[in-house]
Structure formats: structure tokens, C-alpha cells
Design a protein around this motif. Structure first.
Motif, PDB file in Angstrom:
ATOM      1  N   ARG A  34       0.857  -1.024   0.236  1.00  0.00           N
ATOM      2  CA  ARG A  34      -0.250  -0.245  -0.070  1.00  0.00           C
ATOM      3  C   ARG A  34       0.677   1.407   0.025  1.00  0.00           C
ATOM      4  NH1 ARG A  34      -2.390   2.140   4.504  1.00  0.00           N
ATOM      5  NH2 ARG A  34      -1.722   3.870   3.611  1.00  0.00           N
ATOM      6  N   GLU A  35       2.006   1.097   0.947  1.00  0.00           N
ATOM      7  CA  GLU A  35       2.195   2.705   1.252  1.00  0.00           C
ATOM      8  C   GLU A  35       3.235   2.938  -0.080  1.00  0.00           C
ATOM      9  OE1 GLU A  35       1.072   3.606   5.150  1.00  0.00           O
ATOM     10  OE2 GLU A  35       1.448   4.718   3.430  1.00  0.00           O
ATOM     11  N   LEU A  36       3.993   1.556  -0.725  1.00  0.00           N
ATOM     12  CA  LEU A  36       5.303   2.074  -1.623  1.00  0.00           C
ATOM     13  C   LEU A  36       4.136   2.363  -3.211  1.00  0.00           C
ATOM     14  CD1 LEU A  36       7.643  -0.557  -1.176  1.00  0.00           C
ATOM     15  CD2 LEU A  36       7.746   1.646  -0.260  1.00  0.00           C
ATOM     16  N   GLU A  38       1.214   3.743  -3.276  1.00  0.00           N
ATOM     17  CA  GLU A  38       0.453   4.688  -2.902  1.00  0.00           C
ATOM     18  C   GLU A  38       2.200   6.280  -3.473  1.00  0.00           C
ATOM     19  OE1 GLU A  38      -2.576   3.341   0.238  1.00  0.00           O
ATOM     20  OE2 GLU A  38      -1.119   4.713   0.642  1.00  0.00           O
ATOM     21  N   ASN A  39       2.717   5.838  -3.026  1.00  0.00           N
ATOM     22  CA  ASN A  39       4.190   6.891  -3.292  1.00  0.00           C
ATOM     23  C   ASN A  39       4.290   7.006  -4.704  1.00  0.00           C
ATOM     24  OD1 ASN A  39       4.579   7.212  -1.057  1.00  0.00           O
ATOM     25  ND2 ASN A  39       6.218   5.576  -0.412  1.00  0.00           N
ATOM     26  N   SER A  40       3.634   5.930  -5.568  1.00  0.00           N
ATOM     27  CA  SER A  40       4.375   5.810  -6.875  1.00  0.00           C
ATOM     28  C   SER A  40       3.409   6.119  -7.192  1.00  0.00           C
ATOM     29  CB  SER A  40       4.768   4.252  -7.424  1.00  0.00           C
ATOM     30  OG  SER A  40       5.596   3.823  -6.729  1.00  0.00           O
ATOM     31  N   SER A  99       7.050  15.463   1.030  1.00  0.00           N
ATOM     32  CA  SER A  99       7.057  16.790   0.260  1.00  0.00           C
ATOM     33  C   SER A  99       5.578  16.604   0.487  1.00  0.00           C
ATOM     34  CB  SER A  99       7.318  16.247  -1.055  1.00  0.00           C
ATOM     35  OG  SER A  99       6.822  14.986  -1.549  1.00  0.00           O
ATOM     36  N   LYS A 100       4.634  16.458   1.460  1.00  0.00           N
ATOM     37  CA  LYS A 100       2.850  16.154   1.181  1.00  0.00           C
ATOM     38  C   LYS A 100       2.713  16.825   2.203  1.00  0.00           C
ATOM     39  CE  LYS A 100       3.874  11.525  -1.390  1.00  0.00           C
ATOM     40  NZ  LYS A 100       3.671  10.747  -1.773  1.00  0.00           N
ATOM     41  N   TYR A 101       3.691  17.453   3.204  1.00  0.00           N
ATOM     42  CA  TYR A 101       2.791  18.513   3.895  1.00  0.00           C
ATOM     43  C   TYR A 101       2.616  20.229   3.707  1.00  0.00           C
ATOM     44  CZ  TYR A 101       5.445  15.509   7.162  1.00  0.00           C
ATOM     45  OH  TYR A 101       6.375  14.251   8.056  1.00  0.00           O
ATOM     46  N   ARG A 107      -2.105  11.345  -1.853  1.00  0.00           N
ATOM     47  CA  ARG A 107      -2.147   9.920  -0.750  1.00  0.00           C
ATOM     48  C   ARG A 107      -1.595  10.298  -0.377  1.00  0.00           C
ATOM     49  NH1 ARG A 107      -2.446   8.697  -6.392  1.00  0.00           N
ATOM     50  NH2 ARG A 107      -4.104   7.369  -6.964  1.00  0.00           N
ATOM     51  N   GLY A 108      -0.364  10.509   0.075  1.00  0.00           N
ATOM     52  CA  GLY A 108       0.244  11.495   1.364  1.00  0.00           C
ATOM     53  C   GLY A 108      -0.249  12.122   1.985  1.00  0.00           C
ATOM     54  N   MET A 109       0.221  11.843   3.630  1.00  0.00           N
ATOM     55  CA  MET A 109      -0.147  12.692   4.391  1.00  0.00           C
ATOM     56  C   MET A 109       0.594  12.954   5.428  1.00  0.00           C
ATOM     57  SD  MET A 109      -3.893  11.720   6.261  1.00  0.00           S
ATOM     58  CE  MET A 109      -4.123  13.418   6.633  1.00  0.00           C
ATOM     59  N   MET A 112       4.853   9.877   6.386  1.00  0.00           N
ATOM     60  CA  MET A 112       6.204   8.322   7.143  1.00  0.00           C
ATOM     61  C   MET A 112       5.962   6.389   7.198  1.00  0.00           C
ATOM     62  SD  MET A 112       3.776   8.370  10.422  1.00  0.00           S
ATOM     63  CE  MET A 112       4.268   6.122  10.956  1.00  0.00           C
ATOM     64  N   GLY A 113       5.806   6.457   5.718  1.00  0.00           N
ATOM     65  CA  GLY A 113       4.827   5.665   5.054  1.00  0.00           C
ATOM     66  C   GLY A 113       5.766   4.587   4.611  1.00  0.00           C
ATOM     67  N   GLY A 114       6.687   5.281   3.308  1.00  0.00           N
ATOM     68  CA  GLY A 114       7.804   4.925   3.178  1.00  0.00           C
ATOM     69  C   GLY A 114       8.389   4.124   3.815  1.00  0.00           C
ATOM     70  N   THR A 115       8.985   5.277   5.023  1.00  0.00           N
ATOM     71  CA  THR A 115       9.616   4.896   6.144  1.00  0.00           C
ATOM     72  C   THR A 115       9.342   3.436   7.014  1.00  0.00           C
ATOM     73  OG1 THR A 115      10.492   7.513   5.671  1.00  0.00           O
ATOM     74  CG2 THR A 115      11.354   6.021   7.588  1.00  0.00           C
TER      75      THR A 115
HETATM   76 MG    MG Z   1       3.716   7.995   1.335  1.00  0.00          MG
END
Ligand code: MG
Ligand code: ATP
Ligand code: ATP
Ligand code: MG
Lengths: 465, 465
Positions: A34-36, A38-40, A99-101, A107-109, A112-115
């Protein structure tokens, strides 16, 4: 004597990783996908690049014949924007870095998801993550790295630059303890649902059993990317007001209002300042602490501000939503609707609802598919606001629908800040404004279905005569 | 060009405060009461001090005649251990700073609850928090402070030392935007339920309408405080193993096993090392990365480790649980049970269940009260593991109970790490090991009730003859 400790953000989520959706090998494998992915997809959509996403999960070397849970290698590759070499280590090796702040839909907010995926892989297999990225298709940088969890900082083991030969994008390769046996169904659901709301994406998934699935692009139309926006006055608290005033380059509060807030022009600014009893020529930096609180409260109470427009949002839109439904569900009938932009606590959002009936949809009874900023939500349905609206506020009998009607209801909420209740983005809080838009959207699509069903019903009667 | 930002933990929870239970003025007022009272009770219990906790909420000056939501001042004072002057600013002014990051039961676990209350107060009213504390009853230190939210660090506005004249403890006074009209019911439920599981505490609550409620101590017996424990082998991942080995003062792995893990003696250590194929004289610091992973996996697979004992836990116990039930519920009949210590993922936990019937309990049908580490959980019942067990796995008809039987079922889970699903500690994940203990505990108390009801039923029949 009481001993006090300070812990870093990565240490906090290492200890409390269930808060982020990494509670066990089965769930962690799902969350990593999911996290990866969504980053893509975020990366492609922001630059209107037709996404090509490749995902492969294989048993790690030495684990091929072991039973679950066991070590898996996962590779996710995209043709997105790529990441600057200087930024790669912290983007993936630091929690609360990203970069999504911004006030713009993505999708990212949380940053920390990828990390988290890398952290989980590291603590279960002790293996480094390999990240390759190119921003220009000319050169790509490859990193081999780990995370110093106590310090919340990346540890670069190797770094090299190579020819990209035209490839631009990002590729992540990591090893983690997963349980594919337990999570495969959810993973396939995740891809199918993602394809439904992202029909302009080509997604390839190869699973550990060697099964290859292509989710093939069904349209070349992409949604307009969202544009970063100014905050809406209704979303301002005292801290936010203080910061905006500190950054203000100087000038009267009338100018400050127009240049700091979303959709505030001179006329509304002056009318608001009259309402709140603040002279228009006041220097905002001269406001006392007391005045600041009054100003902030007036921003909330004043009813003359325009509602947010949708420029910071990027809904699917009717064409794309329809293409996804046709491609993934092949129904006999479907309808989609989009509500006007609304806001909760000053955060703009748009609700889109789709309803598909019959055709290749063969399960008995209604199935709910939930989405937020194009992310499929596959857990905790019972706690979600969409479920609440469907079960408490929609009387199915009114729409000629019964227990066996094969229906799929899709709800999509897009916002600059989706009101998730958990860091793992499992389900959405029942904000009254969101609930209202969902209720109206769901009623709308059911009405359309009812019209269709009665027309079909009367045609049936005609034919039998 | 993509712009990357790093944010601090306080900045993260400022932006995402709903994750921590501070979503709106009504909920934030409740959460503030919760977080401060739990800090006070933790402090008393750790040192076996009979708690005296005083809570007062009043409309802030200037807000007395305003309608909700409006500014409230809240004061929480206790007779606990107090906090060293040097530690006060960071304890309350920094997120992820605290004294409860240990393997020992406490209400606190995240290191951020008190700080969030102060943060929320500050962003809604711009007022500083006043904190007074004395550790010896001789001198007390008083701080006036705020939080630098971007830097996650306290800002001390004033600091003074004064005579404590015998008072030892902590007093927090802050102003926040709350909605007492909407949250008063929940706040009173919180106090009543707290009194139920903490019957040795004197709690005084004065509300904004001037109503004073005393929850009077019903027993002087306190639970034995928990003792910090070594980690259990089943809870170790590779990161944890690495750290323990890094801190190891030197010596063979057989010694390392005995001195690092909970309830591992020489015999078990040698048997485990034989099982995992590691020579007992091995220097743990010489283990390769591969060996480390094998070692960690063997720690999970080896079945000869003793289950955790309960020394790091502090259940209520029968005497205290009974005292609370009698004092708060005045039932016609009640029964309590405690399960043996168990563990999930290496974290020890104990389940206690109580069931009370009739007497002053007059609502129709069964009511569920949930507790974790003595914290009453008043939200998201439908998502909680206790609710799941009660509704899915308990067949009430088997126990001569029907829709109208006036019953209160109480579940208490105590653990060194309660598996909360949210930072706001709203509800508990359905870990299979926890589910199993709950199921057995709930069945046990229902069986006891059934015996009682049939005895009462047959006595009724006797009397009628
Ligand atoms: Mg993410
Ligand atoms: N495939 C990718 N392509 C381009 N940029 C990426 C990619 N993956 C990660 N990034 C960058 O790394 C940053 C951190 O990613 P991460 O998933 O940790 O957080 P996030 O996506 O910002 O938020 P969330 O925690 O909600 O996912 C992103 O903000 C993005 O800038
Ligand atoms: N009333 C009090 N008496 C003694 N110590 C206190 C009190 N209130 C706070 N503290 C100290 O301040 C620290 C931080 O408190 P805070 O509530 O922010 O976090 P926590 O209690 O450790 O964890 P949680 O976020 O789960 O509540 C505590 O760990 C404790 O050491
Ligand atoms: Mg606390």
C-alpha cells in the motif's frame, strides 16, 4: 528518582508499529504494498504522467520452501517524477520528512509511510533497502541504506550514480517478514480497487507463486492535478494566525487578509474587519495576544466568507470514474455523481459516489467499496463514516432494492486533509459535513438506480404482454 | 522542484490532533480531563500513595455568560510523587518525553498526553499553562510556560520556587476552548468509571455549573505497584536483539540469555542454545547479521520458555475490584474473576472480568464497561475487542439472561503494552491471545451469574409453594 527519556519519532513508531498498520507479518506485507504503491501513484499524478507501476513479491533467497510467515523481497518501480539524490536518504530514512505537508490533495499526508515499510523490513530481516531514482532519465542514483531507529536518521551503506538510459522514476527493493498466505486476498483486492479508481494506470503485479496480473490502462484521461491553495479562514486557530502574521511581509491587515486566505477579496476583507471591529489599516504584527484570539474567533464566526473552491482537490470526475467502473466491474447498469466542494473545519473536500448493478457483479446483496484520495480502504468497515451512512441513513427498500440485489456502492472522499482516525489510514471519522455530503451522494445514486430498475421492470411487463 | 519539509512530533500532532483525541472542543475537554487525571493516578499508584485528586472546570474569565463552545479553565491537582523542577518543562512541553517508556504497567505509555492538552489549550486560547510541583513537601516550583510547537520544545515564561508547607504533588492549570454542554455526560461517566476501578482514590470534581461531586474512597487497600521486568524472548525482533547485544557488558551468550530475558535460567538458556545450534560460549557480539536473524527467529520458535509472570503488572485484584463494584453500582449480585498472566507478542497481560446484576442497576439489558490499565474506555465500543467477544462469542440465552436483564459487564485488560489501535487510546485491537482470555473470563462470570439466578429462581418457586 524518576528517570525521564526522550524518544525519536522512529523509535515511537518502532515501539507502536500497530498504530501505523504494521502489527503482524500478514498486515505488514499488505501495508508495505500500500505505502509504496501510493507513493508511486502520487508521484505520477502530480506531474500528469500516465502511471506505469510494477510490483513484485518473491520469497527471499533461502526462504523459498519455508511456510508462512517468512522473508519476502518486494520490488516497487514507477515512472514517476523520481527523487533528487540529496533527498532520497531522508525521504525514506526519516519519519516526519516528506513533500506532502501542503494544502493540496495527495495520498500521502503523514510523511512516514515509506519509512515505516523500510523500518519494518529492517527489524524483521536486518537487511538494507535498495532505492534507485532518476529525475531526468539521464543519470540515476542507487542507495543501499538502513535506518538508525533511535536517532530517526538514515544510514547510507552505499551510494552510486549510473546511466539511466531514459528511465525516470523510483524503484524500491526491500526484504521483510511477511505472510503472503494470509494477506494475498487483501493484496489482490487492493490492486483491483486501485485499478477501479485509477483506470489511467498500468499496474503489473507478480506474486510469490509466479502469478502475473496486468491491470491494463482503460483510458488516457488523467484528472487535473491539484493546486496548492491558501488556507480557508474557518480552519485557522491561534497558532496558525500567529505564524501567518510572523511571516507577513508587512502592510495593513486588509492586505494581509486578501493575501493570506483562500478566496478573500478586498470587499470581503473590509466587511469582515468591520464585523470584527478591527480597523483595516491595523498592522497585524501589532495585535496583542488578546486581539489575536478575538481575531481568530471572528474568522470562525463570520458568515460572509466564500466556501472553498475545488482547485486544491483532484476528484476523479465522471469520465474517469465511469471508465474504472466499466473496466473493473462490467456492470449491467451504473451511475456516478459528484457533490459540490464543501469543507469541514476549513478543509475543502469533495464526495464522489458510484453505484453499479448486475452484469458481472454476482455477489448477493450490497457491497461497499470505500476510497479516500484514491486510496482503497479495506479495513475497519464497521467504524467508517460511509458504512455508518449506508446502514443508518439509507432505507434500501425505498429504492426497490432487497437483500439479494447484486450491487456495488463506491464512496470516494477527496480532501486536502482526509479525516482519518488512524495513522494506518484505515477508516474515516464521521465529521457531520462529510456525513451530509455522503448521505446526499448515496441517495442520489440510489434514486438513479431506482429509475433504471423501474424502467427495466416496466419493459419486462410490456414484453410479457 | 519538489520541496521537502521535516516536521517535529508536536507539529505532527498539532496538524493531526484528531489522531490523539483532540478533534473538537467537546472531545478536547474530555481528553484533557482524561490525560491529566491519568497522570495524577499513575503518579500516586507507582509510590503506593492513596490518591487525592481534585479537578475543577470553570468558565474562563470573560466567558462566563457565553454559550458553548467557549474558553474554560481546568485545574487538576494531586498528592502524587511530584516532578523534579528540572524535568517539568520537558515533561509537559515536549512530545515523546516521559517516564513511562518502560516494561511496567501504567496508564501512560506514549509520552504525549499531558503535552497534547497543553498544546490544544495554547492553540485555542493563546494562554500559557501553569504547573506547580513539589517532590518533597518542602519546596515547590511553579512554572508558567508555553510550547514552541514547531520545535517541540518548552518556552518558560516564569519560574519561581516557594514553600510547599507539606504539600507534595503536582498541579496543572490551563485554559482551553471546550464544549461542556456536549461533553459533561462523558466527563461524569469518566469519573464514575474511574472510581469503579480505583476505589482507593478520593476524587473531587467541581464542574462549571458549580456542581461538586465527591467520589469517596471505599477502601484503603491499594494494588501492589508493578515492577519493571526484563523483556520476554517472544517479544524480541532483530533491532531489539542488536541493542541488547550492544549494551551487553561482555561474556558468553549463555550468560547473556539469563541476564537479558524474563524468566530464563541457566537450564533453559542451555536448552535453547542447543535447539538453535549456537554454542553456549559464543560471544554475542561476534554474531554475524545472518546469525542474528536466526537467533531472533529461534527465540520466537523455541517452545521451552516459561510464560511471563505478572510482576510487571498490577491488576486490581478481587478485593479492590469488589470494593469498587459495591461502592459504585450497589448490585444485588456480582462476581469477579481474574485470568492467569498470558502474553501476546511477548507482552504480558492479565484480563479481569466483573459482572454485576440488579440492585441499583436499573437499565434494561446488558451494558459493557471497558477498562485498560484502569483507564475507562468510553468511545468506539463497536470496534473494541471486548465488544466483539461479547457480541460474537457469548450466547446470552445459555445463561438465563434475556434482553431486559439489568446487567453490567466490566472487562479490564492490564498490560505492559495495551494493544490500543489509536493514539487517543479509544479501543483495543483483537489480538487472538487477548480475545481468548476475554472469552474465558466473560464465560466464567456468566456461569456464576447463571448459578445465582437459578438458585434465586428455585428459591422463588419454593416460596410460592
Ligand atoms: Mg507515502
Ligand atoms: N515513488 C516515489 N516517487 C517520488 N517521490 C517519492 C516516492 N516515494 C516516496 N517519495 C517521496 O518521499 C516522501 C516520503 O514518503 P513517505 O511515504 O514516507 O511519506 P508521504 O508519502 O509524504 O506520507 P504518508 O506517510 O502519508 O505516505 C514523499 O513525500 C515523497 O516526496
Ligand atoms: N501529575 C503528575 N505527577 C507526576 N508526574 C507526572 C504528572 N503528570 C505528568 N507527569 C510526568 O510527565 C510525563 C509526561 O506525561 P504525558 O502525559 O505527556 O505522557 P505519559 O503519561 O508518559 O504517556 P501518555 O501520553 O500515554 O499519557 C509522565 O511520563 C510523568 O513522568
Ligand atoms: Mg500521560
Amino acid at each position: 528518582k524518576t528517570v525521564f527519556t526522550e524518544i525519536s519519532p522512529s523509535e515511537f513508531f518502532y515501539r507502536n508499529r500497530d498504530l501505523a498498520g504494521f502489527s503482524n507479518p500478514s498486515r505488514a506485507l499488505y501495508s508495505t504494498v500500500r505505502e509504496l504503491v501510493e507513493n508511486s501513484l502520487d508521484s505520477c499524478e502530480l506531474y500528469t504522467i500516465l502511471p506505469e507501476v510494477y510490483v513484485r513479491i518473491t520469497a527471499a533467497r533461502g526462504s523459498e520452501d519455508k511456510p508462512d510467515p517468512k522473508h519476502y523481497e518486494i520490488v516497487v518501480m514507477d515512472n514517476g517524477s523520481g527523487i533528487e539524490g540529496e533527498q532520497v536518504p531522508k525521504a525514506f530514512g526519516r519519519i516526519f520528512y516528506g513533500s506532502k505537508y501542503r494544502l493540496r490533495q495527495a495520498r500521502g499526508m503523514f510523511g512516514m509511510g515509506g519509512t515505516m515499510s523500510i523500518l519494518y523490513g529492517q527489524i524483521t530481516t536486518n537487511k538494507p533497502v535498495e532505492i534507485s531514482s532518476s529525475v531526468d532519465g539521464v543519470k540515476f542514483e542507487k542507495f543501499l541504506m538502513m535506518i538508525d531507529i533511535e536517532k530517526n536518521t538514515p544510514i547510507i551503506l552505499e551510494r552510486q550514480k549510473s546511466e539511466a538510459n531514459g528511465w525516470r522514476g523510483t524503484r524500491v527493493r526491500l526484504t521483510l517478514e511477511g505472510d503472503y498466505f494470509r494477506s494475498s486476498t487483501k493484496i489482490f483486492d487492493y490492486f483491483k480497487n486501485t485499478a477501479l479508481v485509477t483506470p489511467y494506470a498500468n499496474i503489473t503485479f507478480i506474486d510469490p507463486l509466479g502469478k502475473l496480473v496486468h491491470y491494463t490502462r482503460g483510458t488516457n484521461v488523467m484528472p487535473d492535478p491539484p493546486k496548492e491553495t491558501l488556507p480557508h479562514p474557518h480552519g485557522i486557530d491561534v497558532e496558525a494566525a500567529k505564524r501567518m502574521i510572523r511571516l507577513w511581509k508587512g502592510g495593513p491587515i486588509s492586505k494581509f487578509m486578501v493575501q493570506s486566505f483562500h478566496r478573500v477579496g478586498d470587499k470581503i476583507a473590509l466587511d469582515f474587519l468591520k464585523y470584527s471591529g478591527i480597523p483595516p489599516e491595523t498592522d497585524p504584527k501589532s495585535l496583542s495576544n488578546e486581539d489575536l484570539v478575538k481575531f481568530t474567533e471572528a474568522l470562525h464566526d463570520y458568515e460572509g466568507f466564500l466556501p472553498p473552491d475545488g482547485k486544491c482537490l483532484s476528484p476523479m470526475g465522471e469520465e474517469i470514474f465511469s471508465a474504472g467502473i466499466v473496466k473493473e466491474l462490467s456492470p449491467e447498469f451504473f451511475t456516478v455523481t459528484a457533490r459540490e466542494p464543501a469543507a469541514y473545519s476549513g478543509f475543502p473536500f469533495i464526495v464522489e459516489v458510484g453505484l453499479a448493478y448486475g452484469g458481472k457483479i454476482n455477489q448477493q446483496g450490497i457491497k461497499l467499496l470505500r476510497f479516500a484520495n484514491r486510496i482503497p480502504l479495506l479495513y475497519d468497515e464497521g467504524s467508517d463514516v460511509s458504512w455508518k451512512v449506508l446502514s443508518d441513513e439509507i432505507d434500501l427498500k425505498r429504492y426497490r432494492v432487497d437483500q439479494d440485489t447484486p450491487l456495488i456502492l463506491m464512496t470516494h472522499i477527496c480532501s486536502t486533509k482526509v479525516p482519518f482516525k488512524t495513522v494506518g489510514k484505515e477508516y474515516i471519522a464521521d465529521r457531520p459535513e462529510v456525513e451530509k455530503e455522503l448521505r446526499n451522494g448515496i441517495r442520489e445514486v440510489f434514486r438513479k438506480l431506482q429509475i433504471y430498475l423501474s424502467r427495466v421492470g416496466s419493459m419486462e411487463k410490456q414484453r410479457k404482454k
